[in-house]
Design a protein around this motif. Structure first.
Motif, PDB file in Angstrom:
ATOM      1  N   UNK A  32       0.847  -1.192   0.000  1.00 23.77           N
ATOM      2  CA  UNK A  32       0.000   0.000   0.000  1.00 23.77           C
ATOM      3  C   UNK A  32       0.884   1.244   0.000  1.00 23.77           C
ATOM      4  N   UNK A  33       0.606   2.149  -0.900  1.00 25.03           N
ATOM      5  CA  UNK A  33       1.343   3.402  -1.015  1.00 25.03           C
ATOM      6  C   UNK A  33       1.203   4.183   0.302  1.00 25.03           C
ATOM      7  N   UNK A  34       2.248   4.920   0.721  1.00 23.24           N
ATOM      8  CA  UNK A  34       2.143   5.686   1.963  1.00 23.24           C
ATOM      9  C   UNK A  34       0.945   6.641   1.991  1.00 23.24           C
ATOM     10  N   UNK A  35       0.534   7.156   0.824  1.00 24.22           N
ATOM     11  CA  UNK A  35      -0.584   8.092   0.755  1.00 24.22           C
ATOM     12  C   UNK A  35      -1.844   7.463   0.162  1.00 24.22           C
ATOM     13  N   UNK A  36      -1.991   6.142   0.288  1.00 21.85           N
ATOM     14  CA  UNK A  36      -3.174   5.452  -0.226  1.00 21.85           C
ATOM     15  C   UNK A  36      -4.431   6.097   0.345  1.00 21.85           C
ATOM     16  N   UNK A  37      -5.488   6.111  -0.466  1.00 19.41           N
ATOM     17  CA  UNK A  37      -6.776   6.674  -0.048  1.00 19.41           C
ATOM     18  C   UNK A  37      -7.829   5.579  -0.156  1.00 19.41           C
ATOM     19  N   UNK A  38      -8.657   5.463   0.889  1.00 18.92           N
ATOM     20  CA  UNK A  38      -9.785   4.524   0.913  1.00 18.92           C
ATOM     21  C   UNK A  38     -11.062   5.331   1.056  1.00 18.92           C
ATOM     22  N   UNK A  39     -12.012   5.092   0.159  1.00 18.05           N
ATOM     23  CA  UNK A  39     -13.339   5.707   0.202  1.00 18.05           C
ATOM     24  C   UNK A  39     -14.328   4.598   0.545  1.00 18.05           C
ATOM     25  N   UNK A  40     -15.020   4.704   1.676  1.00 21.41           N
ATOM     26  CA  UNK A  40     -15.994   3.695   2.095  1.00 21.41           C
ATOM     27  C   UNK A  40     -17.387   4.295   1.939  1.00 21.41           C
ATOM     28  N   UNK A  49     -13.725   8.888   4.013  1.00 22.77           N
ATOM     29  CA  UNK A  49     -12.441   8.811   3.332  1.00 22.77           C
ATOM     30  C   UNK A  49     -11.319   8.686   4.348  1.00 22.77           C
ATOM     31  N   UNK A  50     -10.364   7.823   4.045  1.00 24.53           N
ATOM     32  CA  UNK A  50      -9.214   7.564   4.904  1.00 24.53           C
ATOM     33  C   UNK A  50      -7.952   7.729   4.068  1.00 24.53           C
ATOM     34  N   UNK A  51      -6.978   8.442   4.614  1.00 21.28           N
ATOM     35  CA  UNK A  51      -5.746   8.724   3.878  1.00 21.28           C
ATOM     36  C   UNK A  51      -4.556   8.184   4.657  1.00 21.28           C
ATOM     37  N   UNK A  59      -8.562   0.788   9.362  1.00 26.86           N
ATOM     38  CA  UNK A  59     -10.021   0.831   9.239  1.00 26.86           C
ATOM     39  C   UNK A  59     -10.553  -0.418   8.566  1.00 26.86           C
ATOM     40  N   UNK A  60      -9.803  -0.964   7.639  1.00 22.64           N
ATOM     41  CA  UNK A  60     -10.290  -2.149   6.933  1.00 22.64           C
ATOM     42  C   UNK A  60     -10.107  -3.417   7.741  1.00 22.64           C
ATOM     43  N   UNK A 119      -8.669   3.085  -3.214  1.00 24.39           N
ATOM     44  CA  UNK A 119      -9.684   2.034  -3.133  1.00 24.39           C
ATOM     45  C   UNK A 119     -11.043   2.690  -2.924  1.00 24.39           C
ATOM     46  N   UNK A 120     -12.007   2.278  -3.722  1.00 28.07           N
ATOM     47  CA  UNK A 120     -13.394   2.638  -3.483  1.00 28.07           C
ATOM     48  C   UNK A 120     -14.081   1.369  -3.015  1.00 28.07           C
TER      49      UNK A 120
END
Length: 136
Positions: A32-40, A49-51, A59-60, A119-120
């Protein structure tokens, strides 16, 4: 996976799910990239949104199995991909305090061909998710 069904972004996502199944937290972190973004999706407790990989993996539940949960499972139903996206159809369960949530999830994943960058996550039954986490 057949040799014809290979692409760097697909390879990254396959490695993520292999690391999850093996409980290999370091590999998950590295993928996972250091600045990965997750949209739940939704309006439940985890929606938003999680950064950053610490927040995203936390969170996952990928990093530590989730807070106070047991018998967490993630089963990949199918993986669909193009050179731009990887779509993962997942069936996940989580148990907490004797209560079980079973959920179908669609994840749309972007990579930079070496790490997950975004990730969405779309929950099939957002109401069940909201009710389950409101009790815990």
């Amino acid at each position: 996976m057949s040799p014809a069904a290979s692409h760097p972004n697909l390879d990254v996502v396959n490695r993520v799910y292999e690391a999850m199944a093996a409980g290999d937290r370091q590999t998950l972190y590295d993928l996972h990239h250091p600045d990965v973004v997750l949209h739940v999706s939704g309006d439940g407790r985890h929606a938003g949104d999680y950064v950053g990989r610490d927040r995203v993996l936390g969170i996952s539940g990928v990093a530590d199995g989730g807070p106070d949960t047991t018998n967490d499972t993630v089963k990949v139903h199918d993986i669909l991909w193009t050179p731009e996206h990887v779509v993962v159809l997942v069936h996940a369960t989580v148990e907490r305090d004797g209560d079980t949530l079973a959920q179908n999830i669609v994840q749309v994943i972007h990579t930079d061909d070496t790490q997950v960058t975004e990730i969405w996550e779309y929950l099939w039954d957002q109401q069940a998710d909201k009710v389950f986490w409101s009790r815990h």
